[in-house]
Enzyme design. Structure first.
Site, PDB file in Angstrom:
ATOM      1  N   ASP A   1      38.279  47.144  39.596  1.00  0.00           N
ATOM      2  CA  ASP A   1      39.429  47.784  38.948  1.00  0.00           C
ATOM      3  C   ASP A   1      39.043  49.147  38.375  1.00  0.00           C
ATOM      4  O   ASP A   1      38.033  49.280  37.675  1.00  0.00           O
ATOM      5  CB  ASP A   1      39.968  46.885  37.823  1.00  0.00           C
ATOM      6  CG  ASP A   1      40.585  45.622  38.395  1.00  0.00           C
ATOM      7  OD1 ASP A   1      41.057  45.653  39.540  1.00  0.00           O
ATOM      8  OD2 ASP A   1      40.586  44.599  37.679  1.00  0.00           O
TER       9      ASP A   1
ATOM     10  N   HIS B   1      36.366  42.045  43.366  1.00  0.00           N
ATOM     11  CA  HIS B   1      37.206  40.868  43.583  1.00  0.00           C
ATOM     12  C   HIS B   1      38.245  41.138  44.661  1.00  0.00           C
ATOM     13  O   HIS B   1      38.508  42.294  45.036  1.00  0.00           O
ATOM     14  CB  HIS B   1      37.846  40.385  42.278  1.00  0.00           C
ATOM     15  CG  HIS B   1      38.687  41.412  41.598  1.00  0.00           C
ATOM     16  ND1 HIS B   1      38.171  42.502  40.938  1.00  0.00           N
ATOM     17  CD2 HIS B   1      40.032  41.515  41.468  1.00  0.00           C
ATOM     18  CE1 HIS B   1      39.144  43.221  40.437  1.00  0.00           C
ATOM     19  NE2 HIS B   1      40.301  42.659  40.753  1.00  0.00           N
TER      20      HIS B   1
ATOM     21  N   ARG C   1      47.602  40.189  33.318  1.00  0.00           N
ATOM     22  CA  ARG C   1      46.256  40.781  33.248  1.00  0.00           C
ATOM     23  C   ARG C   1      46.136  41.796  32.125  1.00  0.00           C
ATOM     24  O   ARG C   1      47.021  42.631  31.932  1.00  0.00           O
ATOM     25  CB  ARG C   1      45.924  41.488  34.567  1.00  0.00           C
ATOM     26  CG  ARG C   1      44.436  41.784  34.693  1.00  0.00           C
ATOM     27  CD  ARG C   1      44.126  42.685  35.856  1.00  0.00           C
ATOM     28  NE  ARG C   1      44.059  44.068  35.413  1.00  0.00           N
ATOM     29  CZ  ARG C   1      43.910  45.100  36.230  1.00  0.00           C
ATOM     30  NH1 ARG C   1      43.842  44.920  37.532  1.00  0.00           N
ATOM     31  NH2 ARG C   1      43.855  46.320  35.748  1.00  0.00           N
TER      32      ARG C   1
END
Ligand code: AKG
Length: 287
Positions: free
Chosen positions: A114, A264, A280
């Site tokens: 991310d 991920h 999230r």
């Protein structure tokens, strides 16, 4: 008082933690322990059976660092996926109410870390399972520090000192981000950063491979041909089954990871089997 215990999720990284209830405030000692375990687990922690309000989710995030609250500014295309009243909570979901998506569908359906396109990339992300399909929709995690350790010494020497460009444009061209950035490729191109290919973890100092298929566009010091070949080798190496944990979600799971130690991949194979909704939050390094 409950004692915090844990068991490994794989031989090399990830831990399931027992004895934590995030619907309550954590003591300073427990926060210190959880932070230590987060680093020792090389990034991945799992907490089952958490019954959380959105405010609990934000509070638990603050146990691990600074909570990101400017998602809408950093990534305006995601603004309409934030939970109303909670600028810290971004939703991933295939669910629609009256035709309106509750969250971003197909988020992260490719290997990525991310925010690696940000100058100050976020340390961690924390997902909470609110609604799940009857089957499918797992998330896979790769241990990038373990993958670094397994490289042969000459390859480590070659990678040391190299840097890579990470860009949202890369994802906007080649991943499910295409939908979000349709007609906005200029905006995607403006979101880019350069990071070392081998990143020393800012807390533990442990080296990890820090390139990902989603956002990494090119290794700066190499020719295009060399860069493409080396990146492909690294993506193939890091996603070998030895380095991957596949999480099969249960309702009320909290799963957190460290973007400097893990990549991920959200597996989009569940759509015929119901709604999937996860909330999230994002953890920034403390100054
Ligand atoms: O939906 C998931 O399992 C993961 C979504 C994702 O990639 C993310 O939140 O960064």
């Amino acid at each position: 008082m409950t004692t915090i215990t844990f068991r490994p999720l794989t031989p090399n990284f990830g831990m399931e933690i027992y004895g934590v209830d995030f619907s309550r405030e954590q003591t300073a000692d427990d926060i210190a322990l959880l932070r230590r375990l987060w680093t020792e687990a090389s990034g991945m922690l799992l907490f089952r059976d958490q019954h959380l309000t959105p405010a609990d989710h934000v509070r638990l995030t603050a146990c691990f660092g600074k909570v990101q609250d400017d998602i809408a500014t950093q990534a305006p295309v995601l603004a309409h996926y934030l939970l109303e009243g909670y600028p810290e909570i971004y939703r991933v979901s295939n669910k629609k109410i009256d035709g309106k998506p509750l969250g971003r569908e197909d988020a992260g359906t490719y290997w990525h870390s991310d925010g690696s396109w940000m100058q100050q990339a976020p340390r961690g992300s924390i997902l909470y399972a609110v609604e799940l399909p009857t089957v499918g929709g797992d998330t896979m995690f790769a241990d990038m520090a373990g993958a670094y350790d397994a490289l042969s010494p000459p390859v480590r020497v070659m990678l040391d000192g190299l840097n890579a460009v990470h860009s949202v444009l890369n994802a906007a061209i080649s991943t499910s981000y295409t939908k979000e950035y349709a007609g906005k490729l200029d905006q995607a191109a403006s979101k880019a950063a350069i990071h070392p290919v081998i990143l020393k973890h800012p807390v533990s100092g442990r080296p990890a491979i820090y390139v990902n298929e989603g956002f990494t566009a090119k290794i700066v010091e190499l020719t295009q041909l060399e860069s493409t070949a080396i990146l492909k080798m690294l993506f193939d190496h890091c996603t070998r089954p030895d380095f991957v944990y596949r999480h099969r979600w249960q309702l009320n799971d909290v799963v957190m990871w460290d973007n400097f130690s893990n990549m991920h991949f959200a597996v989009p194979n569940y759509k015929a089997h119901g709604w999937r909704l996860l909330n999230r939050t994002t953890v920034l390094l403390e100054a």
